[in-house]
Scaffold this active site. Structure first.
Site, PDB file in Angstrom:
ATOM      1  N   SER A  83       5.379   5.494 -30.480  1.00 61.81           N
ATOM      2  CA  SER A  83       6.448   4.773 -31.186  1.00 61.81           C
ATOM      3  C   SER A  83       6.369   5.033 -32.683  1.00 61.81           C
ATOM      4  O   SER A  83       7.404   5.131 -33.355  1.00 61.81           O
ATOM      5  CB  SER A  83       6.348   3.272 -30.908  1.00 61.81           C
ATOM      6  OG  SER A  83       6.637   3.003 -29.564  1.00 61.81           O
TER       7      SER A  83
ATOM      8  N   HIS B  59       6.138   5.309 -22.423  1.00 58.41           N
ATOM      9  CA  HIS B  59       6.039   3.927 -21.923  1.00 58.41           C
ATOM     10  C   HIS B  59       6.690   3.808 -20.551  1.00 58.41           C
ATOM     11  O   HIS B  59       6.125   3.190 -19.636  1.00 58.41           O
ATOM     12  CB  HIS B  59       6.773   2.944 -22.861  1.00 58.41           C
ATOM     13  CG  HIS B  59       6.152   2.747 -24.190  1.00 58.41           C
ATOM     14  ND1 HIS B  59       6.856   2.933 -25.363  1.00 58.41           N
ATOM     15  CD2 HIS B  59       4.904   2.346 -24.555  1.00 58.41           C
ATOM     16  CE1 HIS B  59       6.064   2.653 -26.391  1.00 58.41           C
ATOM     17  NE2 HIS B  59       4.883   2.298 -25.923  1.00 58.41           N
TER      18      HIS B  59
ATOM     19  N   LYS C 251       3.561  -7.602 -38.931  1.00 54.06           N
ATOM     20  CA  LYS C 251       3.965  -6.212 -38.754  1.00 54.06           C
ATOM     21  C   LYS C 251       5.436  -6.059 -39.125  1.00 54.06           C
ATOM     22  O   LYS C 251       6.271  -6.870 -38.735  1.00 54.06           O
ATOM     23  CB  LYS C 251       3.746  -5.833 -37.276  1.00 54.06           C
ATOM     24  CG  LYS C 251       3.779  -4.371 -36.981  1.00 54.06           C
ATOM     25  CD  LYS C 251       3.402  -4.145 -35.521  1.00 54.06           C
ATOM     26  CE  LYS C 251       3.369  -2.680 -35.183  1.00 54.06           C
ATOM     27  NZ  LYS C 251       3.066  -2.460 -33.771  1.00 54.06           N
TER      28      LYS C 251
ATOM     29  N   ARG D  12      -3.489   7.899 -24.276  1.00 52.57           N
ATOM     30  CA  ARG D  12      -3.127   9.296 -24.516  1.00 52.57           C
ATOM     31  C   ARG D  12      -4.317  10.145 -24.923  1.00 52.57           C
ATOM     32  O   ARG D  12      -4.275  11.366 -24.806  1.00 52.57           O
ATOM     33  CB  ARG D  12      -2.086   9.376 -25.648  1.00 52.57           C
ATOM     34  CG  ARG D  12      -0.799   8.678 -25.349  1.00 52.57           C
ATOM     35  CD  ARG D  12       0.012   8.551 -26.605  1.00 52.57           C
ATOM     36  NE  ARG D  12      -0.747   7.709 -27.535  1.00 52.57           N
ATOM     37  CZ  ARG D  12      -0.255   7.135 -28.607  1.00 52.57           C
ATOM     38  NH1 ARG D  12       0.985   7.329 -28.934  1.00 52.57           N
ATOM     39  NH2 ARG D  12      -1.002   6.381 -29.376  1.00 52.57           N
TER      40      ARG D  12
END
Length: 153
Positions: free
Chosen positions: A128, A17, A41, A90
């Site tokens: 993460s 990040h 979440k 990514r």
């Protein structure tokens, strides 16, 4: 003034990040790191911990601001007057996911452009989610997070 939003949960923030943000800084006058709050979440870190961690990491950069937000990301863009969103990708699956979101956001708010930056190869495996799994199992995350984040983890 060119304002960009770098949205995410940052639970926790990773070196990947930080790299995306640092590489995007020359493109904008200001970048707001928007820490999205999603009540559906289950987060590893509280919103206050995430906000403080990210603020600590970028404390010396006047072009970076950190804010918490809820709701639609495009609505937050309106609130902060951001005309750009920065996202890192990514992999091909990240691209497909980010492309779909960017297209939906474009329909809802045509004046906002999404800028996709490819992660550096050495960061492409870092997420993460993986860092949280390592943390939950008492592993060493120091290779994957900024050193300033370690005091929060």
């Amino acid at each position: 003034m060119k304002i960009a939003l770098f949205p995410g949960s940052f639970d926790p923030i990773t070196i990947a990040h930080v790299d995306i943000l640092n590489r995007s800084l020359p493109l904008f006058d200001k970048i707001v790191i928007g820490i999205g709050l999603n009540s559906a979440k289950q987060n590893f870190l509280s919103s206050d911990q995430r906000e403080e961690m990210v603020k600590t990491i970028f404390a010396d950069n006047a072009k970076v601001e950190v804010q918490l937000y809820e709701g639609l990301t495009v609505d937050f863009c309106r609130k902060i007057n951001a005309k750009y969103m920065v996202r890192g990708i990514r992999s091909a699956s990240d691209f497909e996911y980010e492309r779909a979101i960017a297209q939906i956001n474009q329909t809802m708010m045509p004046e906002v452009e999404t800028i996709l930056l490819l992660s550096k190869p050495e960061y492409s495996a870092i997420s993460s989610t993986i860092v949280r799994d390592i943390l939950r199992n008492n592993g060493n995350v120091s290779p994957f997070v900024p050193k300033e984040a370690l005091t929060f983890l």
